[in-house]
Design an enzyme around this catalytic site. Structure first.
Site, mmCIF file in Angstrom:
data_model
loop_
_atom_site.group_PDB
_atom_site.id
_atom_site.type_symbol
_atom_site.label_atom_id
_atom_site.label_comp_id
_atom_site.label_asym_id
_atom_site.label_seq_id
_atom_site.Cartn_x
_atom_site.Cartn_y
_atom_site.Cartn_z
ATOM 1 N N LYS A 1 -33.127 -18.934 -41.522
ATOM 2 C CA LYS A 1 -32.493 -19.885 -42.429
ATOM 3 C C LYS A 1 -33.072 -21.290 -42.293
ATOM 4 O O LYS A 1 -32.995 -22.082 -43.222
ATOM 5 C CB LYS A 1 -30.991 -19.876 -42.222
ATOM 6 C CG LYS A 1 -30.389 -18.537 -42.669
ATOM 7 C CD LYS A 1 -28.883 -18.544 -42.662
ATOM 8 C CE LYS A 1 -28.313 -17.306 -43.328
ATOM 9 N NZ LYS A 1 -28.185 -16.158 -42.404
HETATM 10 C C1 LIG Z 1 -28.150 -14.840 -42.860
HETATM 11 C C2 LIG Z 1 -28.779 -13.802 -42.061
HETATM 12 C C3 LIG Z 1 -29.130 -12.558 -42.611
HETATM 13 C C4 LIG Z 1 -28.788 -12.158 -44.024
HETATM 14 O O1 LIG Z 1 -29.407 -12.969 -44.988
HETATM 15 P P1 LIG Z 1 -29.034 -12.805 -46.539
HETATM 16 O O2 LIG Z 1 -29.601 -14.010 -47.194
HETATM 17 O O3 LIG Z 1 -27.572 -12.718 -46.605
HETATM 18 O O4 LIG Z 1 -29.691 -11.599 -47.021
HETATM 19 C C5 LIG Z 1 -29.801 -11.641 -41.804
HETATM 20 N N1 LIG Z 1 -30.089 -11.932 -40.522
HETATM 21 C C6 LIG Z 1 -29.761 -13.111 -39.958
HETATM 22 C C7 LIG Z 1 -30.095 -13.330 -38.533
HETATM 23 C C8 LIG Z 1 -29.105 -14.086 -40.697
HETATM 24 O O5 LIG Z 1 -28.797 -15.261 -40.130
#
Ligand SMILES: *Cc1c(COP(=O)(O)O)cnc(C)c1O
Length: 459
Positions: free
Chosen positions: A111
């Protein structure tokens, strides 16, 4: 580039509106009205670019005159200078597949890649106006930390992060609550993630409140996040050894955000064969893609908490595509989902989905087994989310280049790692100090009025 809402395509928006608002006023998701599909030779020309140069090429057409091309380059350079790898991501070989490590940013999850850019977009936007913006976001653990790191210390910006009290890992919480910046406010809500999400939604739809504080959102439906994420699919494509073989990506997903970014890359012309939706036991997306039934059930707590979600918000963007860009049909479908809690995908539409997407679900035990096996065979520790993406390939038997997106560093989920391989997964050296830092957060009841009061008092 013009944007429309998936629920009403009669109105046009600019990137600025799309980015600051996040969600359209009609409740729909923003989407670009048209896309430029790159030719094969245009894509080949991207091959030699650094990550930042490539990001500029991909992102620039989407943002119009939000920044000049030159400013965009500077914003991107600045955003990615905080990563521990020169080219942001790294592709490593693990047995018969590859793992694309996306967790080399400040808060150890993918993210960061989009969020650092968003933080600098806000800064750029506010430099040219005299507004003050309050960002309010709900987190199941990773979004909050990434958003805080991207926003902390920035002028005329506050960030309020709601997390479910006692339901995120200790490391996730420490990454959010140990900072000393005066524009960061953590709220532990006595409830679960859905409660946090609902509180944020209610605050957004209360126009008087949201206008009063100039509220903005950075959750995974924000289009700016999606375009930033599509870049690493392109970058990774050039790292695979044999591009004559099909290229498949397996993506651990909850909100359909990260995988939608891959779909966007494909629509832009990147020759991706299949995108694999890899879910934990919260498998609404797996049931939708394998059986044609999108239907929410209760959220289960798992060892991959960032995917413990039942409503995959970004799925609406795919529904809009399945409806051949008919926004009134999409509005009807979304109303129906809200009323009846389900959306049945007919055979024709399901066939269309399966041209691009396959799916697999992993149980808790299967996830632990993947962590154990990859450690024993290859001496690699996968975080539980990444393990779900890794294991999905075992269930699908696809030939070619099989790439797993590694969405978090294993040290963020020490309990799962300990359980799987009896190993303590350490934080990277430069982050160890947070373990001893004082934490700072408010604990508040799951009560809209109280949360609003708190935010009004600090904004
Ligand atoms: C947010 C997150 C996901 C899922 O991401 P999406 O955008 O909901 O598909 C998967 N793995 C981790 C470690 C995350 O922080």
């Amino acid at each position: 580039m013009k944007y429309i809402s998936t629920r009403d395509k009669s109105k046009n928006f600019e990137f600025k509106d799309v980015f600051i608002k996040g969600l359209a006023d009609d409740g729909g998701l923003f989407i670009s009205e048209t896309l430029h599909k790159y030719t094969k030779s245009e894509i080949d020309d991207f091959k030699e670019l650094s990550y930042s140069q490539l990001a500029k090429k991909i992102i620039h057409p989407f943002i119009g005159n939000f920044t000049s091309e030159d400013e965009l380059s500077k914003i991107i350079e600045k955003s990615y200078s905080v990563f521990r790898k020169d080219n942001v991501v790294e592709l490593i070989k693990v047995g018969d597949r590859s793992v694309l490590e996306l967790f080399h940013g400040p808060t150890l999850a993918f993210k960061d890649i989009a969020m650092q850019l968003l933080g600098n977009f806000y800064e750029h936007y506010l430099n040219n106006s005299n507004k003050k913006i309050n960002i309010v976001v709900a987190t199941s653990g990773d979004t909050g930390a990434a958003a805080i790191d991207a926003i902390r210390g920035k002028k005329n910006l506050n960030i309020f992060v709601l997390h479910p009290h006692n339901r995120i890992s200790r490391i996730q919480r420490k990454l959010m609550t140990t900072g000393k910046d005066e524009n960061v406010f953590n709220i532990a809500v006595k409830g679960n993630f859905d409660d946090c999400q609902n509180l944020v939604k209610s605050m957004f739809s209360d126009k008087e409140f949201s206008n009063q504080i100039n509220m903005s959102g950075v959750n995974s439906i924000n289009w700016a996040r999606i375009i930033a994420q599509s870049v690493y699919y392109f970058y990774c494509y050039f790292l695979v050894e044999d591009q004559k073989q099909p290229v498949n990506f397996s993506v651990p997903t909850g909100n359909f955000g990260d995988i939608y970014a891959g779909y966007l890359a494909k629509k832009l012309g990147l020759p991706i064969n299949k995108l694999i939706v890899a879910t934990n036991q919260n498998d609404i997306l797996h049931r939708a893609i394998s059986e044609g039934k999108y239907e929410a059930t209760n959220v289960l707590e798992t060892i991959s908490p960032s995917m413990d979600i039942q409503i995959a918000s970004n799925f609406e963007r795919l529904i809009y595509d399945l409806n051949e860009h008919d926004s009134s049909q999409t509005l009807d479908d979304m109303k129906n989902i809200k009323q009846n809690g389900q959306y049945i995908i007919n055979d024709e539409k399901l066939k269309k989905i399966n041209r691009d997407f396959l799916s697999a679900r992993m149980s808790e035990q299967e996830t632990l087994n993947v962590i154990k096996n990859t450690y024993e065979k290859f001496n690699i520790v996968l975080d539980p989310h990444t393990a779900i993406g890794f294991g999905a390939f075992d269930k699908l038997n696809l030939n070619g280049n099989n790439i797993v997106l590694a969405t978090a560093h294993p040290c963020k989920f020490p309990d799962a790692i300990l359980k799987a391989i009896n190993l303590k997964s350490d934080l990277p050296e430069e982050l160890r100090f947070i373990l001893d830092e004082k934490e700072n957060y408010a604990i508040i009841a799951n009560n809209l009025k109280k949360i609003k009061q708190y935010i009004l008092g600090k904004s």
